[in-house]
Design a protein around this motif. Structure first.
Motif, PDB file in Angstrom:
ATOM      1  N   ASN A 170      -7.250  17.495   0.301  1.00 17.78           N
ATOM      2  CA  ASN A 170      -7.486  16.049   0.389  1.00 17.78           C
ATOM      3  C   ASN A 170      -6.533  15.247  -0.475  1.00 17.78           C
ATOM      4  O   ASN A 170      -6.537  14.015  -0.428  1.00 17.78           O
ATOM      5  CB  ASN A 170      -8.930  15.728  -0.035  1.00 17.78           C
ATOM      6  N   ARG A 190      -5.231  -2.556  -7.353  1.00 21.93           N
ATOM      7  CA  ARG A 190      -4.867  -2.183  -5.995  1.00 21.93           C
ATOM      8  C   ARG A 190      -5.837  -1.106  -5.505  1.00 21.93           C
ATOM      9  O   ARG A 190      -6.756  -0.694  -6.236  1.00 21.93           O
ATOM     10  CB  ARG A 190      -3.427  -1.687  -5.923  1.00 21.93           C
ATOM     11  N   LYS A 191      -5.641  -0.646  -4.278  1.00 24.30           N
ATOM     12  CA  LYS A 191      -6.485   0.419  -3.744  1.00 24.30           C
ATOM     13  C   LYS A 191      -6.351   1.668  -4.608  1.00 24.30           C
ATOM     14  O   LYS A 191      -5.241   2.109  -4.907  1.00 24.30           O
ATOM     15  CB  LYS A 191      -6.085   0.751  -2.303  1.00 24.30           C
ATOM     16  N   GLY A 192      -7.476   2.233  -4.981  1.00 24.24           N
ATOM     17  CA  GLY A 192      -7.467   3.438  -5.806  1.00 24.24           C
ATOM     18  C   GLY A 192      -7.368   3.177  -7.297  1.00 24.24           C
ATOM     19  O   GLY A 192      -7.579   4.080  -8.101  1.00 24.24           O
ATOM     20  N   ASP A 243       0.822  -1.195   0.000  1.00 22.19           N
ATOM     21  CA  ASP A 243       0.000   0.000   0.000  1.00 22.19           C
ATOM     22  C   ASP A 243       0.864   1.256   0.000  1.00 22.19           C
ATOM     23  O   ASP A 243       0.429   2.314  -0.436  1.00 22.19           O
ATOM     24  CB  ASP A 243      -0.918  -0.004   1.223  1.00 22.19           C
ATOM     25  N   LEU A 290      -5.453   8.427   5.825  1.00 16.83           N
ATOM     26  CA  LEU A 290      -6.736   8.311   5.132  1.00 16.83           C
ATOM     27  C   LEU A 290      -6.532   8.144   3.635  1.00 16.83           C
ATOM     28  O   LEU A 290      -7.202   7.326   2.986  1.00 16.83           O
ATOM     29  CB  LEU A 290      -7.580   9.556   5.425  1.00 16.83           C
ATOM     30  N   PHE A 291      -5.593   8.883   3.081  1.00 20.36           N
ATOM     31  CA  PHE A 291      -5.309   8.795   1.647  1.00 20.36           C
ATOM     32  C   PHE A 291      -4.733   7.431   1.290  1.00 20.36           C
ATOM     33  O   PHE A 291      -5.031   6.881   0.228  1.00 20.36           O
ATOM     34  CB  PHE A 291      -4.327   9.901   1.241  1.00 20.36           C
ATOM     35  N   SER A 292      -3.908   6.861   2.169  1.00 24.39           N
ATOM     36  CA  SER A 292      -3.323   5.545   1.908  1.00 24.39           C
ATOM     37  C   SER A 292      -4.404   4.476   1.797  1.00 24.39           C
ATOM     38  O   SER A 292      -4.271   3.529   1.018  1.00 24.39           O
ATOM     39  CB  SER A 292      -2.331   5.173   3.010  1.00 24.39           C
ATOM     40  N   ASN A 293      -5.472   4.631   2.568  1.00 25.89           N
ATOM     41  CA  ASN A 293      -6.569   3.668   2.524  1.00 25.89           C
ATOM     42  C   ASN A 293      -7.489   3.883   1.332  1.00 25.89           C
ATOM     43  O   ASN A 293      -8.145   2.943   0.869  1.00 25.89           O
ATOM     44  CB  ASN A 293      -7.393   3.748   3.818  1.00 25.89           C
ATOM     45  N   ASN A 294      -7.533   5.120   0.829  1.00 24.23           N
ATOM     46  CA  ASN A 294      -8.401   5.430  -0.306  1.00 24.23           C
ATOM     47  C   ASN A 294      -7.726   6.469  -1.202  1.00 24.23           C
ATOM     48  O   ASN A 294      -8.147   7.621  -1.273  1.00 24.23           O
ATOM     49  CB  ASN A 294      -9.754   5.952   0.201  1.00 24.23           C
ATOM     50  N   PRO A 295      -6.667   6.064  -1.913  1.00 21.81           N
ATOM     51  CA  PRO A 295      -5.900   7.023  -2.711  1.00 21.81           C
ATOM     52  C   PRO A 295      -6.677   7.549  -3.913  1.00 21.81           C
ATOM     53  O   PRO A 295      -7.526   6.862  -4.474  1.00 21.81           O
ATOM     54  CB  PRO A 295      -4.678   6.211  -3.155  1.00 21.81           C
ATOM     55  N   ILE A 296      -6.359   8.777  -4.287  1.00 16.87           N
ATOM     56  CA  ILE A 296      -6.930   9.408  -5.476  1.00 16.87           C
ATOM     57  C   ILE A 296      -5.783   9.639  -6.457  1.00 16.87           C
ATOM     58  O   ILE A 296      -4.877  10.427  -6.186  1.00 16.87           O
ATOM     59  CB  ILE A 296      -7.614  10.742  -5.128  1.00 16.87           C
TER      60      ILE A 296
END
Length: 350
Positions: free
Chosen positions: A189, A30-32, A9, A261-267
């Motif tokens: 964000n 992966r996430k995002g 991650d 927070l960004f690591s869990n839901n990256p943009i």
């Protein structure tokens, strides 16, 4: 190529590396990361000529997988792409035809990939890949650390699409020089931005994606807010200071929380909608409507002369002569299913 390490991650390799023959779990998003389009019947013309496969286009990479053997696959990160063009290629499955040429560079070596769409008259391979790559290139501020970029106008941050400002903190000293530079923090964000009050072009934009650590350390100026960036962004150590101490800790807590927070839901910033994505079989299947027709009587309304019109309106072959009881005459044998009475009615109609 790169070692087949498990995905992390903290380290986003999907858009920055080229990998071959990956295990299935590394082909998953992966996430995002999300799938933008999936095109079937794509041939890897250069590396696996004659091999039919599918091409998945995500917001970070292109993934080609053989239909015959899924262990035969490619993952091409958009950050490795130098150029995308279309030329004629020699495909074993389609012969000489237009193909997508992707020129890349990774680990000091150049690689060329050629993809051929085995479906005739389908431009999706060319249009989707080029459009998504363009969207990736135009959204680098979401993913890359930038120094002295044109991101500030009249003391205001030029926001990216879907970017939201959470805090603006004035009186922040950048400790990159001995005397320091006074400026402003803008926390969003997506990233942390600092710019100098006296010179807007003296700035730094640090996406949460490129932050390796967020700490408070002692410096020759006292307690400082320190950011360490990832090796992919140069492994910078950036120090900032602000008064009073409570303010410093408040900013540290806010940036640390947003980083987690960004690591869990990256943009990642790549936005693209496929306009001509084909519908699934379930979407195309419709229930047959019931015929709203009332059948009156059982009389056959078929015109029996149609069988003769099918002969082109001319009599080329004589049929067998038989005796007809209704007429009391010898006549040519009628075609099966027809009677003198039906033909007589047709003559009356005309």
């Amino acid at each position: 190529m790169s070692s087949q390490q498990p995905p992390s991650d903290q380290y986003v390799w999907q858009d920055r590396e080229i990998r071959f023959d990956l295990p299935i779990n590394l082909l998953r998003c992966r996430k995002g990361e999300f799938e933008i389009d999936s095109i079937h019947s794509i041939e890897d013309t250069k590396g696996n000529n004659g091999e039919r496969g599918s091409l998945v286009i995500t917001n970070l990479r292109m993934i080609w997988t053989s239909m015959r053997n899924p262990k035969l696959n490619l993952s091409i990160g958009y950050n490795c792409i130098l150029n995308i063009t279309t030329h004629t290629a020699n495909s074993r499955l389609r012969g000489h035809t237009q193909a997508l040429f992707v020129l890349t560079k990774f680990s000091g070596s150049r690689f060329e990939f050629i993809f051929t769409n085995l479906v005739k008259n389908s431009p999706r391979l060319f249009t989707t890949v080029q459009a998504v790559y363009t969207a990736y290139e135009s959204s680098k501020l979401y993913r890359d650390l930038k120094l002295r970029a044109a991101i500030i106008r009249d003391k205001e941050l030029l926001l990216l699409p879907k970017e939201q400002v959470y805090s603006t903190i004035k009186g922040v000293w950048n400790l990159s020089s001995d005397q320091g530079n006074l400026g402003t923090f803008v926390i969003t964000n997506v990233r942390l931005v600092w710019f100098a009050d006296m010179a807007e072009n003296f700035n730094v934009s640090i996406p949460y994606l490129q932050m390796a650590s967020v700490k408070i350390r002692n410096s020759k100026f006292g307690a400082a807010f320190v950011l360490e960036t990832t090796p992919q962004s140069g492994k910078y150590v950036l120090g900032f200071q602000m008064k009073p101490q409570e303010r410093l800790h408040r900013v540290h807590n806010e940036v640390s929380s947003l980083h987690k927070l960004f690591s869990n839901n990256p943009i990642f910033g790549v936005e693209y909608d496929v306009e001509e994505k084909p519908q699934s079989l379930e979407q195309l299947t419709i229930n047959a409507p019931k015929d709203d027709v009332e059948i009156v009587g059982k009389e056959d309304t078929t015109d029996p002369l149609v069988a003769y019109y099918a002969d082109g309106g001319s009599k080329n072959v004589d049929r067998k002569v038989v005796y007809n009881n209704d007429l009391g005459l010898a006549v040519e044998e009628l075609r099966e299913g027809y009677s003198i009475r039906e033909l007589w009615k047709c003559l009356h109609k005309t």
